[in-house]
Design a protein around this motif. Sequence first.
Motif, PDB file in Angstrom:
ATOM      1  N   GLY A 276       0.813  -1.213   0.000  1.00  0.00           N
ATOM      2  CA  GLY A 276       0.000   0.000   0.000  1.00  0.00           C
ATOM      3  C   GLY A 276       0.842   1.256   0.000  1.00  0.00           C
ATOM      4  N   ARG A 277       1.926   1.220   0.745  1.00  0.00           N
ATOM      5  CA  ARG A 277       2.838   2.361   0.784  1.00  0.00           C
ATOM      6  C   ARG A 277       3.445   2.623  -0.592  1.00  0.00           C
ATOM      7  NH1 ARG A 277       7.532   2.969   5.323  1.00  0.00           N
ATOM      8  NH2 ARG A 277       8.875   3.740   3.699  1.00  0.00           N
ATOM      9  N   GLY A 278       3.761   1.560  -1.297  1.00  0.00           N
ATOM     10  CA  GLY A 278       4.290   1.708  -2.657  1.00  0.00           C
ATOM     11  C   GLY A 278       3.266   2.299  -3.603  1.00  0.00           C
ATOM     12  N   VAL A 279       2.019   1.826  -3.500  1.00  0.00           N
ATOM     13  CA  VAL A 279       0.941   2.368  -4.335  1.00  0.00           C
ATOM     14  C   VAL A 279       0.734   3.842  -3.992  1.00  0.00           C
ATOM     15  CG1 VAL A 279      -1.535   2.236  -4.844  1.00  0.00           C
ATOM     16  CG2 VAL A 279      -0.182   0.133  -4.673  1.00  0.00           C
ATOM     17  N   ALA A 280       0.744   4.164  -2.694  1.00  0.00           N
ATOM     18  CA  ALA A 280       0.577   5.556  -2.257  1.00  0.00           C
ATOM     19  C   ALA A 280       1.691   6.433  -2.818  1.00  0.00           C
ATOM     20  CB  ALA A 280       0.543   5.640  -0.730  1.00  0.00           C
ATOM     21  N   ALA A 281       2.902   5.918  -2.856  1.00  0.00           N
ATOM     22  CA  ALA A 281       4.026   6.690  -3.398  1.00  0.00           C
ATOM     23  C   ALA A 281       3.810   7.002  -4.875  1.00  0.00           C
ATOM     24  CB  ALA A 281       5.337   5.932  -3.195  1.00  0.00           C
TER      25      ALA A 281
ATOM     26  N   ILE B 297       0.877   7.267  -6.349  1.00  0.00           N
ATOM     27  CA  ILE B 297      -0.195   8.269  -6.387  1.00  0.00           C
ATOM     28  C   ILE B 297       0.366   9.645  -6.063  1.00  0.00           C
ATOM     29  CG2 ILE B 297      -2.322   9.037  -5.238  1.00  0.00           C
ATOM     30  CD1 ILE B 297      -2.969   5.973  -4.935  1.00  0.00           C
ATOM     31  N   LEU B 298       1.200   9.724  -5.032  1.00  0.00           N
ATOM     32  CA  LEU B 298       1.783  11.010  -4.643  1.00  0.00           C
ATOM     33  C   LEU B 298       2.836  11.490  -5.638  1.00  0.00           C
ATOM     34  CD1 LEU B 298       1.919  10.518  -0.789  1.00  0.00           C
ATOM     35  CD2 LEU B 298       0.405  12.046  -2.087  1.00  0.00           C
TER      36      LEU B 298
ATOM     37  N   PRO C 168      -0.061  16.546  -2.364  1.00  0.00           N
ATOM     38  CA  PRO C 168      -1.058  16.690  -1.303  1.00  0.00           C
ATOM     39  C   PRO C 168      -1.497  18.149  -1.165  1.00  0.00           C
ATOM     40  CG  PRO C 168       1.102  16.146  -0.381  1.00  0.00           C
ATOM     41  CD  PRO C 168       1.249  16.173  -1.865  1.00  0.00           C
ATOM     42  N   LEU C 169      -2.744  18.339  -0.778  1.00  0.00           N
ATOM     43  CA  LEU C 169      -3.257  19.682  -0.538  1.00  0.00           C
ATOM     44  C   LEU C 169      -2.634  20.213   0.747  1.00  0.00           C
ATOM     45  CD1 LEU C 169      -5.322  21.864  -1.448  1.00  0.00           C
ATOM     46  CD2 LEU C 169      -6.917  20.814   0.177  1.00  0.00           C
TER      47      LEU C 169
END
Length: 185
Positions: A38-43, A45-46, A51-52
């Motif tokens: 999940g952390r990899g997927v989040a990276a 995405i980011l 981020p706002l």
Amino acid sequence: MGSTGILDHDQSSALLNAGDAIFKASKELSEEEEYYLGRGVAAVILGKYKPLRDRPLQDYVFKVGAVVAAYSDRPTTFNGYHFMILDTEEVNAISAPSGFIFITKGFLKIIPDEEGLASVLAHEVAHVSLRHGVNAISQANLTQALTLVGKQAVSSSVSGVSGELLTVFGDSIKDVTDTILEKGY
């Protein structure tokens, strides 16, 4: 198989690779493995969206999300739920394995109230709870395994038919990848 009925080196390697991919597809990830996935997927995405930078709004979304998660079928994850607003006008909400949940600024603008926000976040928490991200990746591994078996099965057939089947298998892999990265669960 060769004319002797014995697998040659390439055929046995392909079958071993397929077996490994099938094993990976059937193996359930540990909570820690899911977190790092999940952390990899989040990276990723980011890497696409920033981020706002609005701490009070980020805190508010986190509080609503934390309450929703607490009442879900999976109230905790390996390192807790993470809620973040993405600075884009796109209308979207995204969940990654292990509780990484993103909502866009554009989506927040059209959500009428706190109940609406809670329902959107509940939908994303449900994806995490039901392990849709992990299952999508397992499906990709299974597709890869079947592709390897398919390639091996057609390697000795007529070249025109072989090329056509490989194209069909390749399209299946593309479809799974598009589902995970672009279309959602």
